[in-house]
Design an enzyme around this catalytic site. Structure first.
Site, mmCIF file in Angstrom:
data_model
loop_
_atom_site.group_PDB
_atom_site.id
_atom_site.type_symbol
_atom_site.label_atom_id
_atom_site.label_comp_id
_atom_site.label_asym_id
_atom_site.label_seq_id
_atom_site.Cartn_x
_atom_site.Cartn_y
_atom_site.Cartn_z
ATOM 1 N N LYS A 189 0.826 -1.205 0.000
ATOM 2 C CA LYS A 189 0.000 0.000 0.000
ATOM 3 C C LYS A 189 0.871 1.270 0.000
ATOM 4 C CE LYS A 189 -4.059 -2.040 -0.079
ATOM 5 N NZ LYS A 189 -3.923 -3.467 0.117
HETATM 6 C C1 LIG Z 1 -5.258 -4.318 0.534
HETATM 7 C C2 LIG Z 1 -6.718 -4.236 0.494
HETATM 8 C C3 LIG Z 1 -7.515 -4.700 1.548
HETATM 9 C C4 LIG Z 1 -6.972 -5.474 2.699
HETATM 10 O O1 LIG Z 1 -6.056 -4.860 3.485
HETATM 11 P P1 LIG Z 1 -5.023 -5.772 4.353
HETATM 12 O O2 LIG Z 1 -4.356 -4.772 5.222
HETATM 13 O O3 LIG Z 1 -4.087 -6.391 3.360
HETATM 14 O O4 LIG Z 1 -5.817 -6.774 5.101
HETATM 15 C C5 LIG Z 1 -8.871 -4.506 1.473
HETATM 16 N N1 LIG Z 1 -9.442 -3.925 0.423
HETATM 17 C C6 LIG Z 1 -8.723 -3.489 -0.633
HETATM 18 C C7 LIG Z 1 -9.437 -2.831 -1.755
HETATM 19 C C8 LIG Z 1 -7.346 -3.653 -0.647
HETATM 20 O O5 LIG Z 1 -6.644 -3.252 -1.715
#
Ligand SMILES: *Cc1c(COP(=O)(O)O)cnc(C)c1O
Length: 373
Positions: A189
């Site tokens: 992210k």
């Molecule tokens: C990465 C992501 C998640 C999940 O987040 P995590 O921290 O990896 O559990 C949920 N929704 C979207 C759209 C994502 O890209």
């Protein structure tokens, strides 16, 4: 081939070493175990940054979505309306709660939930308990329309802003429009804590409840007493220290992501068989990933050509209504997300990329896509 691998998006710690300072402080005070100053401050700092009121730091964005659904009182057999075009982590927690997802298609102008189809879904399922909208790749959904419809039907709105930290809709941060907002600090992210998430809300009582559930639902008593099922979902004080350091460079990361997107657009816009991400004047995207659409050619040919040059790309998310695991659930519309999945390619968007790296990508795309004419 000895060319360096170019990836989609990887961790990028601050040059100043802010993250290590906060982690060192946690070591020095032996605040290694869950909770402590970094967790409290990280919640405080993130909530201030986005303009919400309360935050609960958790082990992942997925856990934050789970806790949002629980806070919205989603229970066994309930209906939850969910954007179809997304990563599976948006939808999985609906199943954890024993509820039933109904998937809604996107619109072309935002790539996110189509408000008209949301209305259709709520007309069909007026008893729905919650709606989950997503801001994919840092593009924002049509939040005015979606919040108005959710108010009209008196249904809880959860914003999955996992990909859109740093994005604004009409100058206000995505994740602060719904009853609940979710951010992710997973390794790919825009900022990362190595793994983590945050649930934000203006409802202080609900966020306190989430902190209670996510630390094993311990009742106030000398002995271990539980009147509710608990979860071990709380972020650790070490992890939160990384998050505090990363928050300090978030604006720089947003600017670099936007630079990468502009670079690709400038270099590739002469190619008539490529389309770009939608741009709306009310949205300032973080462009977490830069995505192109290939018109009339097989996206896998380009993906393979880039892979040969050691350049990583990925198709756009495969819609949830096409996923085998969700085959038994209803969906409203689907053509737009299916088309985006068929045509879309996520390009390397790592904030450590140099102009030379970016030229490596555009050179291959120009070579491949000019041949197609
Ligand atoms: C990465 C992501 C998640 C999940 O987040 P995590 O921290 O990896 O559990 C949920 N929704 C979207 C759209 C994502 O890209």
């Amino acid at each position: 081939m000895d060319k360096e691998r170019l990836g989609l998006s990887s961790p990028h710690m601050s040059e100043e070493g802010f993250e290590q300072e906060y982690v060192q402080e946690a070591f020095d005070t032996n605040w290694i175990a869950p909770l402590g100053k970094n967790v409290n401050e990280f919640e405080h700092e993130l909530v201030n940054y986005v303009g919400s009121q309360n935050g609960a730091a958790l082990i992942s964005g997925t856990a934050a979505i789970h806790m949002a659904l629980k806070a919205a009182d989603v229970k066994e057999g309930d209906i939850v309306i969910c954007q179809s075009l997304t990563f599976s982590a948006t939808a999985n927690p609906i199943i954890y709660q024993g509820a039933k997802p109904v998937f809604v298609d996107s619109d072309k102008e935002t790539w996110n939930m189509n408000p008209n189809l949301l209305r259709t879904a709520l007309e069909k399922y007026p008893e729905a308990k919650a709606v989950i909208v997503v801001h994919l790749y840092g593009l924002s959904a049509k939040l005015d329309e979606i919040t108005a419809i959710c108010n009209e039907y008196n249904v809880t709105l959860i914003e999955d802003a996992a990909e859109s930290l740093g994005t604004t809709y009409k100058d206000r941060a995505t994740g602060t429009f719904g009853d609940y907002g979710v951010y992710s600090f997973n390794g790919n992210k825009i900022i990362t804590t190595s793994g983590g998430g945050m649930l934000v809300s203006n409802d202080d009582e609900r966020i306190q409840k989430v902190r209670f559930w996510s630390t094993q639902s311990k009742d106030k008593a000398k002995h271990y007493q539980h009147s509710e099922i608990g979860y071990n979902y709380r972020m650790s004080n070490i992890t939160a220290g990384i998050g505090r350091g990363q928050l300090k460079v978030l604006n720089n990361r947003v600017e670099k992501k936007r630079y990468i997107h502009d670079f690709y657009k400038n270099e590739l816009q002469q190619l008539t068989n490529i389309d770009f991400m939608p741009e709306n004047q009310w949205n300032r995207p973080n462009f977490w990933l830069s995505v192109i659409l290939l018109k009339g050619t097989d996206r896998n040919v380009l993906i393979d050509a880039l892979e040969k040059e050691n350049i990583e790309t990925r198709p756009v998310w495969k819609p949830m209504h096409l996923q085998p695991v969700f085959a038994n659930y209803d969906h409203i519309g689907g053509e737009i997300s299916e088309q985006l999945f068929k045509e879309g390619i996520c390009l390397p968007s790592d904030t450590k990329m140099t102009d030379d790296d970016l030229y490596r990508v555009t050179t291959v795309i120009k070579r491949e896509m000019s041949n197609e004419e």
